[in-house]
Design an enzyme around this catalytic site. Structure first.
Site, PDB file in Angstrom:
ATOM      1  N   GLU A  35     -25.261 -16.594   1.004  1.00 23.22           N
ATOM      2  CA  GLU A  35     -24.178 -16.874   1.927  1.00 23.22           C
ATOM      3  C   GLU A  35     -23.541 -16.005   2.550  1.00 23.22           C
ATOM      4  OE1 GLU A  35     -24.850 -18.229  -1.285  1.00 23.22           O
ATOM      5  OE2 GLU A  35     -24.556 -20.274  -1.276  1.00 23.22           O
ATOM      6  N   GLY A  36     -23.509 -14.673   2.137  1.00 23.11           N
ATOM      7  CA  GLY A  36     -22.848 -13.675   2.623  1.00 23.11           C
ATOM      8  C   GLY A  36     -23.720 -13.387   3.851  1.00 23.11           C
ATOM      9  N   HIS A  37     -25.087 -13.244   3.817  1.00 22.34           N
ATOM     10  CA  HIS A  37     -25.952 -13.260   5.111  1.00 22.34           C
ATOM     11  C   HIS A  37     -25.635 -14.293   6.280  1.00 22.34           C
ATOM     12  CE1 HIS A  37     -28.250 -10.915   2.236  1.00 22.34           C
ATOM     13  NE2 HIS A  37     -28.406  -9.917   2.819  1.00 22.34           N
ATOM     14  N   GLN A  61     -33.957   4.376   3.810  1.00 24.97           N
ATOM     15  CA  GLN A  61     -32.432   4.347   3.396  1.00 24.97           C
ATOM     16  C   GLN A  61     -32.396   4.418   1.692  1.00 24.97           C
ATOM     17  OE1 GLN A  61     -31.521   0.522   5.462  1.00 24.97           O
ATOM     18  NE2 GLN A  61     -30.405   0.113   3.633  1.00 24.97           N
ATOM     19  N   ASP A 150     -20.405  -3.992   2.920  1.00 26.48           N
ATOM     20  CA  ASP A 150     -20.758  -2.661   3.119  1.00 26.48           C
ATOM     21  C   ASP A 150     -19.882  -2.121   4.182  1.00 26.48           C
ATOM     22  OD1 ASP A 150     -23.734  -2.637   1.759  1.00 26.48           O
ATOM     23  OD2 ASP A 150     -23.444  -4.600   2.712  1.00 26.48           O
ATOM     24  N   GLN A 153     -20.891   1.563   5.664  1.00 26.23           N
ATOM     25  CA  GLN A 153     -21.799   1.229   6.697  1.00 26.23           C
ATOM     26  C   GLN A 153     -21.085   0.631   8.061  1.00 26.23           C
ATOM     27  OE1 GLN A 153     -25.685  -0.491   6.049  1.00 26.23           O
ATOM     28  NE2 GLN A 153     -24.691  -2.570   6.354  1.00 26.23           N
ATOM     29  N   ARG A 187     -28.811  -7.737  -4.729  1.00 31.10           N
ATOM     30  CA  ARG A 187     -28.936  -7.364  -6.185  1.00 31.10           C
ATOM     31  C   ARG A 187     -28.205  -7.755  -7.207  1.00 31.10           C
ATOM     32  NH1 ARG A 187     -28.466  -2.277  -2.358  1.00 31.10           N
ATOM     33  NH2 ARG A 187     -30.444  -1.341  -2.534  1.00 31.10           N
TER      34      ARG A 187
HETATM   35  P1  AMP Z   1     -28.432  -6.414   3.417  1.00 27.82           P
HETATM   36  O1  AMP Z   1     -29.293  -7.368   3.314  1.00 27.82           O
HETATM   37  O2  AMP Z   1     -27.690  -6.224   1.874  1.00 27.82           O
HETATM   38  O3  AMP Z   1     -28.656  -5.105   3.988  1.00 27.82           O
HETATM   39  O4  AMP Z   1     -27.233  -6.940   4.086  1.00 27.82           O
HETATM   40  C1  AMP Z   1     -27.189  -7.261   5.563  1.00 27.82           C
HETATM   41  C2  AMP Z   1     -25.767  -7.570   6.182  1.00 27.82           C
HETATM   42  O5  AMP Z   1     -25.286  -8.502   5.527  1.00 27.82           O
HETATM   43  C3  AMP Z   1     -24.850  -6.339   6.015  1.00 27.82           C
HETATM   44  O6  AMP Z   1     -24.218  -6.316   7.149  1.00 27.82           O
HETATM   45  C4  AMP Z   1     -23.913  -6.560   4.886  1.00 27.82           C
HETATM   46  O7  AMP Z   1     -22.820  -5.846   5.021  1.00 27.82           O
HETATM   47  C5  AMP Z   1     -23.868  -8.133   4.912  1.00 27.82           C
HETATM   48  N1  AMP Z   1     -23.477  -8.935   3.615  1.00 27.82           N
HETATM   49  C6  AMP Z   1     -24.423  -8.599   2.543  1.00 27.82           C
HETATM   50  N2  AMP Z   1     -23.515  -9.152   1.528  1.00 27.82           N
HETATM   51  C7  AMP Z   1     -22.558  -9.678   1.990  1.00 27.82           C
HETATM   52  C8  AMP Z   1     -21.187 -10.619   1.543  1.00 27.82           C
HETATM   53  N3  AMP Z   1     -21.305 -10.902   0.181  1.00 27.82           N
HETATM   54  N4  AMP Z   1     -20.600 -10.955   2.440  1.00 27.82           N
HETATM   55  C9  AMP Z   1     -20.403 -10.504   3.771  1.00 27.82           C
HETATM   56  N5  AMP Z   1     -21.527 -10.099   4.212  1.00 27.82           N
HETATM   57  C10 AMP Z   1     -22.425  -9.565   3.477  1.00 27.82           C
END
Ligand code: AMP
Length: 281
Positions: A35-37, A61, A150, A153, A187
């Site tokens: 749900e974050g994504h 990375q 992040d 980032q 993770r």
């Molecule tokens: P990742 O797949 O972990 O590289 O994350 C891809 C994007 O999703 C990055 O911009 C992260 O900051 C964002 N993201 C990951 N987890 C969350 C979260 N819990 N809430 C908001 N954005 C997130």
């Protein structure tokens, strides 16, 4: 929804959309979507006509002893979530497509990458800047969406776009959490039930640290020490760092003023988790 592994197909589709007058939003990810994504995709959908999501676990990375090989992947579930949220195109290249033989050009950054995760992951942000730059050049979005999860980032990408005069807008989106407070992360799947419970100490320290600042504490050391103390109450937690920095420069600060990022990385068992809060004081 289109899915392609080919750079050329992304280019052609985006060109077509732009010709038709559509704006393009872009959400770069490493997949195993949650749900974050999803919240980034929803925001992109709100702000742009077309939404492109990239799913690419970027080897550049990851350090040598990090989790590149075990990083979770589930393209079928990812496709389902993207389709439900109205994503228009998924770009899912393989490593060869992104880094063809002879690849030797990089985007690097000083300054903002010295503290926090840059300390324990020295090559991480060079890999991030390089891949994000490539993805921007491939997708050519009007806006790109990144999570505050992040935070370093996000600051690094904003700086790169400004310094290198990239013609797009970066939109930061808030952290999405599980009901019990744990920041959602691909993770989190590494955590066994005991570790999952122990991992709650991160968000507890974040919430209490933020409360302390809201109550008027302006001494960065005091806030950091207070949060470390909370983390140390959990025997399974091994602190990598807790630091207060300026959100703009990612430089350590003594006095909390302006927009401040208080960030942590903590290992629970073998899993390294990050969390943070941003506050303007
Ligand atoms: P990742 O797949 O972990 O590289 O994350 C891809 C994007 O999703 C990055 O911009 C992260 O900051 C964002 N993201 C990951 N987890 C969350 C979260 N819990 N809430 C908001 N954005 C997130």
């Amino acid at each position: 929804m289109l899915l392609t592994e080919k750079i050329q197909e992304v280019r052609e589709q985006v060109k077509q959309w732009k010709k038709e007058g559509f704006t393009v939003g872009f959400v770069p990810t490493m997949g195993y979507l949650h749900e974050g994504h999803g919240s980034l995709m929803q925001e992109a959908k709100k702000q742009c006509d077309k939404v492109v999501v990239s799913i690419f676990v970027n080897p550049m990375q990851f350090g040598v002893n990090e989790d590149l090989d075990s990083y979770p992947r589930d393209l079928e579930a990812d496709k389902k979530l993207c389709s439900e949220l109205g994503v228009d195109l998924i770009f899912h290249p393989d490593v060869q497509e992104m880094y063809a033989e002879g690849f030797c050009s990089f985007v690097d950054m000083n300054g903002l990458t010295k503290e926090l995760c840059g300390k324990s992951r020295p090559i991480h942000f060079r890999g991030v800047c390089t891949v994000v730059n490539k993805l921007f050049n491939i997708v050519m979005p009007d806006k790109a969406f990144f999570g505050q999860k992040d935070a370093q980032q996000l600051a690094v990408i904003q700086r790169m776009v400004k310094d290198l005069n990239m013609d797009l807008e970066i939109i930061g989106c808030p952290i999405i959490r599980e009901e019990d407070g744990l920041a959602k992360s691909s993770r989190n799947t590494y955590l066994n039930p005991k570790e999952r419970k122990a991992a709650l100490i991160l968000s507890q320290a974040i919430f209490k640290g933020e409360e302390l600042v809201k109550a008027g504490e302006r001494d960065a050391d005091k806030v950091v020490s207070f949060m470390k103390e909370i983390l140390r109450s959990e025997p399974m937690a091994e602190i990598d760092y807790v630091e207060a920095v300026s959100m703009d420069t990612i430089e350590k600060i003594e006095l909390l003023q302006g927009t401040v990022l208080v960030a942590m990385a903590v290992k629970i068992g073998k899993t390294r988790l990050i969390d943070n809060f941003i506050i303007t004081v």
